[in-house]
Motif scaffolding. Sequence first.
Motif, short mmCIF file in Angstrom:
data_model
loop_
_atom_site.label_atom_id
_atom_site.label_comp_id
_atom_site.label_asym_id
_atom_site.label_seq_id
_atom_site.Cartn_x
_atom_site.Cartn_y
_atom_site.Cartn_z
N GLN A 94 -12.11 43.67 -54.11
CA GLN A 94 -12.58 43.22 -53.15
C GLN A 94 -11.89 43.95 -51.99
O GLN A 94 -10.89 44.70 -52.10
N THR A 95 -12.61 43.77 -50.53
CA THR A 95 -12.04 44.59 -49.44
C THR A 95 -11.40 43.42 -48.46
O THR A 95 -11.67 42.37 -48.21
N LEU A 96 -10.24 43.89 -47.98
CA LEU A 96 -9.59 43.06 -47.09
C LEU A 96 -9.63 43.78 -45.86
O LEU A 96 -9.21 44.96 -45.55
N LEU A 97 -10.47 42.91 -44.83
CA LEU A 97 -10.33 43.66 -43.60
C LEU A 97 -9.65 42.82 -42.57
O LEU A 97 -10.03 41.47 -42.25
N SER A 98 -8.79 43.44 -42.07
CA SER A 98 -7.79 42.84 -41.02
C SER A 98 -8.14 43.25 -39.37
O SER A 98 -8.32 44.37 -39.10
N ILE A 99 -8.51 42.07 -38.55
CA ILE A 99 -8.44 42.41 -37.07
C ILE A 99 -7.21 42.13 -36.23
O ILE A 99 -7.41 42.07 -35.16
N ALA A 100 -6.14 41.91 -37.16
CA ALA A 100 -4.88 41.26 -36.32
C ALA A 100 -4.33 42.51 -35.78
O ALA A 100 -4.05 43.57 -36.39
N ALA A 101 -4.11 42.72 -34.41
CA ALA A 101 -3.33 43.58 -33.56
C ALA A 101 -1.99 44.01 -34.31
O ALA A 101 -1.14 43.26 -34.38
N GLY A 102 -2.14 45.28 -34.33
CA GLY A 102 -0.68 45.86 -34.81
C GLY A 102 0.06 45.60 -36.24
O GLY A 102 0.98 46.04 -36.76
N ILE A 103 -0.96 45.11 -37.14
CA ILE A 103 -0.54 44.94 -38.54
C ILE A 103 -0.76 46.11 -39.34
O ILE A 103 -2.07 46.29 -39.44
#
Length: 287
Positions: A94-103
């Motif tokens: 699986q791919t994990l795509l984060s758009i959370a700023a600064g993580i």
Amino acid sequence: MSAGGERVAIIGSGNMGTALARGLRETWPSARKNVTISGRDPSRVRAAASHLGVRFARTNPDAAASGDTVVLAVKPQILPSVLEEIRPTLKEGQTLLSIAAGIPTAFLEAGAGRGIGVVRAMPNVAASVRASATAYCLGKSAGRRDRDRARSILESIGTVVEVDETLMDAVTGLSGTGPLYLFLILESLSDAGVKVGLSRETATHLAIQTLVGSAQLVRATGEHPAKLRDLVTSPGGTAITALHSLERNGLKAMLMDAVEAATRRSEELGRRGRPPAPPSPGSPPSS
Ligand SMILES: NC(=O)c1ccc[n+]([C@@H]2O[C@H](COP(=O)([O-])OP(=O)(O)OC[C@H]3O[C@@H](n4cnc5c(N)ncnc54)[C@H](OP(=O)(O)O)[C@@H]3O)[C@@H](O)[C@H]2O)c1
């Protein structure tokens, strides 16, 4: 990558999560069947899913299990607990795509576990009209398939560029925070139009179209903006007179200062709010 049968789970159905779901719905023929959203309040998420024309999952782990890509669209402070909640359902490949700023990707990789390709992105608020300028970076764990999946999803809300992770604060300073600069410029031009006698409606319309048209011209010609500026500056004319005033008042330095300040602030917030360092290899997993 063709969107084909790719499945996407979006965790967090706020501004960005719904913008992504809408973008996918409008650009992926299979989105109705292959995009699932989840959130904190199942009844609200169900209503949002029905409005957007995508699927709905009652829990975050249910959503995570349904996606080839799992998108984290929750606030940065919520993200660690969501990652812990979905970790048992994440599967190799699986791919994990984060758009959370600064993580940082290192934190996401440690939280997601082995075999999950991590991508971190910074879109902007124009995602809601599919006009975001989005930059992303790859984690160490990410391969070509993860990159293709992330790009394909992010392209549904605008344009994408890949950068090194060390540049994500600079991206936040320029394009992440960028809509603010341009809202202020539009507001100022609209006020200026009113000051010189135009109606608010006419002034705002002319200001918006001038901004959009100028940006389109720079993009279409591929010219440096300074060259286009020179083209519209005739001897003794209005443009050179206005330019003199802008230079005297330091517009360029002001904008450069603002981007630099926002970049520094992003670095600072990242340091202050950064979740605890991921466990080093060999240390026991936290429960
Ligand atoms: N907005 C932007 O312009 C922008 C730009 C770039 C990046 N980002 C990043 O995008 C992320 C989302 O921002 P946003 O503006 O979309 O925020 P938002 O509108 O507040 O959306 C966050 C969503 O997460 C939900 N949520 C809270 N706890 C949850 C949980 N345990 N499980 C699942 N969902 C949960 C919230 O539900 P409730 O409302 O019910 O609490 C809310 O719907 C942030 O990390 C931000 O850094 C935002």
